[in-house]
Design a protein around this motif. Structure first.
Motif, PDB file in Angstrom:
ATOM      1  N   CYS A  31       1.819   2.669   8.195  1.00 15.66           N
ATOM      2  CA  CYS A  31       2.955   2.964   8.877  1.00 15.66           C
ATOM      3  C   CYS A  31       4.388   2.189   8.131  1.00 15.66           C
ATOM      4  O   CYS A  31       5.121   2.892   8.122  1.00 15.66           O
ATOM      5  N   VAL A  85       7.311   4.363   6.486  1.00 13.71           N
ATOM      6  CA  VAL A  85       9.004   4.518   7.209  1.00 13.71           C
ATOM      7  C   VAL A  85       9.726   3.777   6.105  1.00 13.71           C
ATOM      8  O   VAL A  85      10.945   4.302   5.873  1.00 13.71           O
ATOM      9  N   HIS A 135       2.492   7.744   8.364  1.00 10.06           N
ATOM     10  CA  HIS A 135       3.705   8.424   8.483  1.00 10.06           C
ATOM     11  C   HIS A 135       3.775   9.751   8.008  1.00 10.06           C
ATOM     12  O   HIS A 135       3.292   9.866   7.060  1.00 10.06           O
TER      13      HIS A 135
END
Length: 186
Positions: free
Chosen positions: A84, A88, A145
């Motif tokens: 994640c 990001v 993501h």
């Protein structure tokens, strides 16, 4: 992506291995070695790994279409693992493939390749246990993501035609350990 440590000397090595999605042939590889930037805190390992991972990823000749992390995405106690964080920060599609389920539970899986079961946290599905080889312990897949859980599992199976772990992870593991040995020999 994968990472190796020498905690005694405070070093971390990250490796990025790019593969052709069809042939699984290596198209590029890169490493980065440096000081461990953050102390070990359970659940916050991404802060120890992310700087070296970003450096190795930045050394690839081309930006990958997908990044597979040896670790967790949403199947993380804080619902925000390395996959994640990396996604990001870079904007790239990411997923995590871990060797152990951390605190999550799953029902038994049938023995065949492709068998899957939800990784449950209470009643919530945080990822999936996925068997990549018949009769072998599953891996634990979660989106990071710009990735769905179903697509993360499909990518994992495509990247693991012969072994339990995806080829990206197997090759990056070998490469980051070699980079760490080389740095320690200096």
């Amino acid at each position: 992506m994968d990472v190796a440590y020498d905690d005694g000397r405070g070093l971390v090595a990250a490796a990025a291995v790019a593969l052709d999605a069809v042939t699984l042939e290596v198209t590029d590889r890169a490493t980065a070695v440096g000081p461990v930037p953050f102390p070990y805190v359970p659940g916050l390992v991404a802060f120890r790994e992310l700087p070296a991972v970003l450096e190795a990823l930045g050394r690839l000749r081309a930006t990958p279409d997908l990044v597979v992390c040896d670790g967790y995405g949403l199947a993380h106690p804080r619902r925000f693992g390395l996959a994640c964080h990396l996604g990001v920060v870079t904007g790239l599609p990411t997923l995590g493939v871990a060797k152990n389920p951390l605190t999550f539970r799953h029902p038994p899986l049938p023995p065949h390749r492709g068998a899957a079961a939800p990784l449950l946290d209470g009643g919530e599905e945080a990822g999936r246990a996925l068997r990549t080889r018949e009769g072998v312990k599953p891996v634990y897949v979660s989106p990071g993501h710009r990735m769905t859980l179903g697509l993360a599992c499909a990518h994992t199976l495509a990247l693991a035609p012969r072994y339990r772990l995806p080829e990206t992870t197997r090759l990056a593991d070998r490469l980051c350990r070699q980079a760490l040995r080389t740095a320690l020999a200096r």
